[in-house]
Scaffold this motif. Sequence first.
Motif, PDB file in Angstrom:
ATOM      1  N   PHE A   1     -73.780  69.617 -16.474  1.00  0.00           N
ATOM      2  CA  PHE A   1     -74.105  69.582 -17.901  1.00  0.00           C
ATOM      3  C   PHE A   1     -73.660  68.254 -18.522  1.00  0.00           C
ATOM      4  O   PHE A   1     -74.357  67.690 -19.369  1.00  0.00           O
ATOM      5  CB  PHE A   1     -73.447  70.755 -18.615  1.00  0.00           C
ATOM      6  CG  PHE A   1     -73.884  70.911 -20.054  1.00  0.00           C
ATOM      7  CD1 PHE A   1     -75.209  70.734 -20.416  1.00  0.00           C
ATOM      8  CD2 PHE A   1     -72.968  71.239 -21.030  1.00  0.00           C
ATOM      9  CE1 PHE A   1     -75.619  70.884 -21.737  1.00  0.00           C
ATOM     10  CE2 PHE A   1     -73.361  71.379 -22.353  1.00  0.00           C
ATOM     11  CZ  PHE A   1     -74.689  71.209 -22.705  1.00  0.00           C
ATOM     12  N   ALA A   2     -72.505  67.759 -18.091  1.00  0.00           N
ATOM     13  CA  ALA A   2     -72.048  66.453 -18.582  1.00  0.00           C
ATOM     14  C   ALA A   2     -73.052  65.367 -18.198  1.00  0.00           C
ATOM     15  O   ALA A   2     -73.376  64.480 -19.004  1.00  0.00           O
ATOM     16  CB  ALA A   2     -70.670  66.132 -18.009  1.00  0.00           C
ATOM     17  N   GLY A   3     -73.578  65.426 -16.970  1.00  0.00           N
ATOM     18  CA  GLY A   3     -74.598  64.479 -16.560  1.00  0.00           C
ATOM     19  C   GLY A   3     -75.881  64.638 -17.351  1.00  0.00           C
ATOM     20  O   GLY A   3     -76.556  63.655 -17.683  1.00  0.00           O
ATOM     21  N   GLN A   4     -76.226  65.894 -17.676  1.00  0.00           N
ATOM     22  CA  GLN A   4     -77.419  66.146 -18.485  1.00  0.00           C
ATOM     23  C   GLN A   4     -77.283  65.511 -19.863  1.00  0.00           C
ATOM     24  O   GLN A   4     -78.225  64.892 -20.377  1.00  0.00           O
ATOM     25  CB  GLN A   4     -77.611  67.662 -18.624  1.00  0.00           C
ATOM     26  CG  GLN A   4     -78.915  68.080 -19.246  1.00  0.00           C
ATOM     27  CD  GLN A   4     -80.059  68.104 -18.257  1.00  0.00           C
ATOM     28  OE1 GLN A   4     -80.126  68.960 -17.393  1.00  0.00           O
ATOM     29  NE2 GLN A   4     -80.989  67.166 -18.402  1.00  0.00           N
TER      30      GLN A   4
ATOM     31  N   ALA B   1     -82.137  71.096  -7.173  1.00  0.00           N
ATOM     32  CA  ALA B   1     -82.539  70.935  -5.765  1.00  0.00           C
ATOM     33  C   ALA B   1     -81.426  70.301  -4.945  1.00  0.00           C
ATOM     34  O   ALA B   1     -81.133  70.748  -3.821  1.00  0.00           O
ATOM     35  CB  ALA B   1     -83.807  70.093  -5.688  1.00  0.00           C
ATOM     36  N   LEU B   2     -80.784  69.268  -5.472  1.00  0.00           N
ATOM     37  CA  LEU B   2     -79.707  68.606  -4.735  1.00  0.00           C
ATOM     38  C   LEU B   2     -78.535  69.550  -4.502  1.00  0.00           C
ATOM     39  O   LEU B   2     -77.924  69.545  -3.423  1.00  0.00           O
ATOM     40  CB  LEU B   2     -79.236  67.366  -5.495  1.00  0.00           C
ATOM     41  CG  LEU B   2     -80.209  66.176  -5.490  1.00  0.00           C
ATOM     42  CD1 LEU B   2     -79.709  65.087  -6.417  1.00  0.00           C
ATOM     43  CD2 LEU B   2     -80.391  65.635  -4.077  1.00  0.00           C
ATOM     44  N   PHE B   3     -78.228  70.358  -5.490  1.00  0.00           N
ATOM     45  CA  PHE B   3     -77.124  71.300  -5.308  1.00  0.00           C
ATOM     46  C   PHE B   3     -77.476  72.357  -4.263  1.00  0.00           C
ATOM     47  O   PHE B   3     -76.707  72.606  -3.332  1.00  0.00           O
ATOM     48  CB  PHE B   3     -76.761  71.979  -6.625  1.00  0.00           C
ATOM     49  CG  PHE B   3     -75.799  73.115  -6.453  1.00  0.00           C
ATOM     50  CD1 PHE B   3     -74.458  72.866  -6.190  1.00  0.00           C
ATOM     51  CD2 PHE B   3     -76.234  74.431  -6.503  1.00  0.00           C
ATOM     52  CE1 PHE B   3     -73.568  73.913  -5.989  1.00  0.00           C
ATOM     53  CE2 PHE B   3     -75.358  75.478  -6.305  1.00  0.00           C
ATOM     54  CZ  PHE B   3     -74.017  75.226  -6.052  1.00  0.00           C
ATOM     55  N   LEU B   4     -78.634  72.989  -4.422  1.00  0.00           N
ATOM     56  CA  LEU B   4     -78.991  74.100  -3.531  1.00  0.00           C
ATOM     57  C   LEU B   4     -79.239  73.648  -2.101  1.00  0.00           C
ATOM     58  O   LEU B   4     -78.894  74.366  -1.147  1.00  0.00           O
ATOM     59  CB  LEU B   4     -80.235  74.805  -4.071  1.00  0.00           C
ATOM     60  CG  LEU B   4     -80.054  75.619  -5.349  1.00  0.00           C
ATOM     61  CD1 LEU B   4     -81.392  76.167  -5.829  1.00  0.00           C
ATOM     62  CD2 LEU B   4     -79.066  76.760  -5.143  1.00  0.00           C
TER      63      LEU B   4
ATOM     64  N   PHE C   1     -75.344  62.844  -8.994  1.00  0.00           N
ATOM     65  CA  PHE C   1     -74.975  63.649  -7.829  1.00  0.00           C
ATOM     66  C   PHE C   1     -74.070  62.844  -6.904  1.00  0.00           C
ATOM     67  O   PHE C   1     -73.066  63.358  -6.398  1.00  0.00           O
ATOM     68  CB  PHE C   1     -76.240  64.089  -7.097  1.00  0.00           C
ATOM     69  CG  PHE C   1     -75.990  64.991  -5.924  1.00  0.00           C
ATOM     70  CD1 PHE C   1     -75.765  66.344  -6.103  1.00  0.00           C
ATOM     71  CD2 PHE C   1     -75.990  64.489  -4.633  1.00  0.00           C
ATOM     72  CE1 PHE C   1     -75.541  67.186  -5.023  1.00  0.00           C
ATOM     73  CE2 PHE C   1     -75.768  65.313  -3.551  1.00  0.00           C
ATOM     74  CZ  PHE C   1     -75.541  66.664  -3.745  1.00  0.00           C
ATOM     75  N   ALA C   2     -74.409  61.578  -6.692  1.00  0.00           N
ATOM     76  CA  ALA C   2     -73.578  60.717  -5.844  1.00  0.00           C
ATOM     77  C   ALA C   2     -72.212  60.484  -6.485  1.00  0.00           C
ATOM     78  O   ALA C   2     -71.184  60.487  -5.791  1.00  0.00           O
ATOM     79  CB  ALA C   2     -74.287  59.386  -5.605  1.00  0.00           C
TER      80      ALA C   2
ATOM     81  N   LEU D   1     -66.288  61.867  -6.658  1.00  0.00           N
ATOM     82  CA  LEU D   1     -65.124  62.495  -7.299  1.00  0.00           C
ATOM     83  C   LEU D   1     -64.505  63.543  -6.379  1.00  0.00           C
ATOM     84  O   LEU D   1     -63.274  63.673  -6.316  1.00  0.00           O
ATOM     85  CB  LEU D   1     -65.532  63.148  -8.619  1.00  0.00           C
ATOM     86  CG  LEU D   1     -65.833  62.237  -9.801  1.00  0.00           C
ATOM     87  CD1 LEU D   1     -66.281  63.073 -11.005  1.00  0.00           C
ATOM     88  CD2 LEU D   1     -64.599  61.419 -10.176  1.00  0.00           C
ATOM     89  N   ARG D   2     -65.344  64.264  -5.664  1.00  0.00           N
ATOM     90  CA  ARG D   2     -64.830  65.285  -4.746  1.00  0.00           C
ATOM     91  C   ARG D   2     -64.136  64.638  -3.551  1.00  0.00           C
ATOM     92  O   ARG D   2     -63.035  65.038  -3.168  1.00  0.00           O
ATOM     93  CB  ARG D   2     -65.963  66.184  -4.263  1.00  0.00           C
ATOM     94  CG  ARG D   2     -66.534  67.089  -5.329  1.00  0.00           C
ATOM     95  CD  ARG D   2     -67.654  67.951  -4.768  1.00  0.00           C
ATOM     96  NE  ARG D   2     -68.196  68.808  -5.813  1.00  0.00           N
ATOM     97  CZ  ARG D   2     -67.635  69.935  -6.205  1.00  0.00           C
ATOM     98  NH1 ARG D   2     -66.521  70.339  -5.613  1.00  0.00           N
ATOM     99  NH2 ARG D   2     -68.170  70.659  -7.160  1.00  0.00           N
ATOM    100  N   ARG D   3     -64.792  63.660  -2.946  1.00  0.00           N
ATOM    101  CA  ARG D   3     -64.255  63.062  -1.727  1.00  0.00           C
ATOM    102  C   ARG D   3     -62.947  62.309  -1.978  1.00  0.00           C
ATOM    103  O   ARG D   3     -62.071  62.270  -1.096  1.00  0.00           O
ATOM    104  CB  ARG D   3     -65.290  62.120  -1.106  1.00  0.00           C
ATOM    105  CG  ARG D   3     -66.498  62.830  -0.527  1.00  0.00           C
ATOM    106  CD  ARG D   3     -67.328  61.879   0.327  1.00  0.00           C
ATOM    107  NE  ARG D   3     -67.825  60.752  -0.443  1.00  0.00           N
ATOM    108  CZ  ARG D   3     -68.963  60.762  -1.140  1.00  0.00           C
ATOM    109  NH1 ARG D   3     -69.695  61.865  -1.166  1.00  0.00           N
ATOM    110  NH2 ARG D   3     -69.355  59.693  -1.788  1.00  0.00           N
TER     111      ARG D   3
END
Length: 239
Positions: free
Chosen positions: A57-60, A105-108, A180-181, A186-188
């Motif tokens: 949502f922040a990206g949106q 799509a990228l998430f799923l 998404f990247a 942030l996760r890695r």
Amino acid sequence: MADPAPLASLSVTHVYYDPDDPLSLFCAYLALVPQALCVVYATLIFSTREAEIALTFAGQLACEVLNFGLKRLIKEERPARIHGKGYGMPSSHAQFVAFWSVSVALFLLVRHTPRPPPSKARPAESSHRSWSAAERAALSAAAAVVATLTAWSRIYLNYHTTRQVLVGAGAGALIAVAWFAATGLLRRTGWLAWALENPLARMLRARDLIIEEDMAQAGWEKWEERRRASVDGKSRKTK
């Protein structure tokens, strides 16, 4: 007695369409898809407290801010038969739904890695299964269809030219991939895990489970445990 002051119209959802054209009415409803998606975002964030949904949502919202800037930088007018205020390049509706559908799509298909059920699960537990790759692909395709229809409706209603819609869709897709990247980084690097340990995040009960679990599973398991405890308690009383 003096006439009251004239009233203004709240035009956030004020969409012009041809009342004699059923397809035009359908397109007018499609114009409300971004507002509906914002309600869905807010509802899911409040009910699940999932970090992935909040980040999307922040990206949106960032995508919308960028669209606002691009319109005022390019300053291209809308079609001659104009039905809206402001500049038309790129289409904000097309950019919004393109970001949303590509993010889904990228998430799923890329980020979501559901865990298999535990080997010692009871029959009631093992009956639950995560969505298959085919089902996730079908959901991604459905999101793409909704996005395509919404973007096309802006051309049909004469709010935007075809080029303005295509540029908006392309911008939304590119921003979705970039976001998404960025969230993957942030996760890695551990920044997301660090943020979730923040006292404010813990107070808000923020969590990051949706990557491996579907949103319904945790609540279902808790319900099953309570239901089995209730059934076991009743059976002991009857004995």
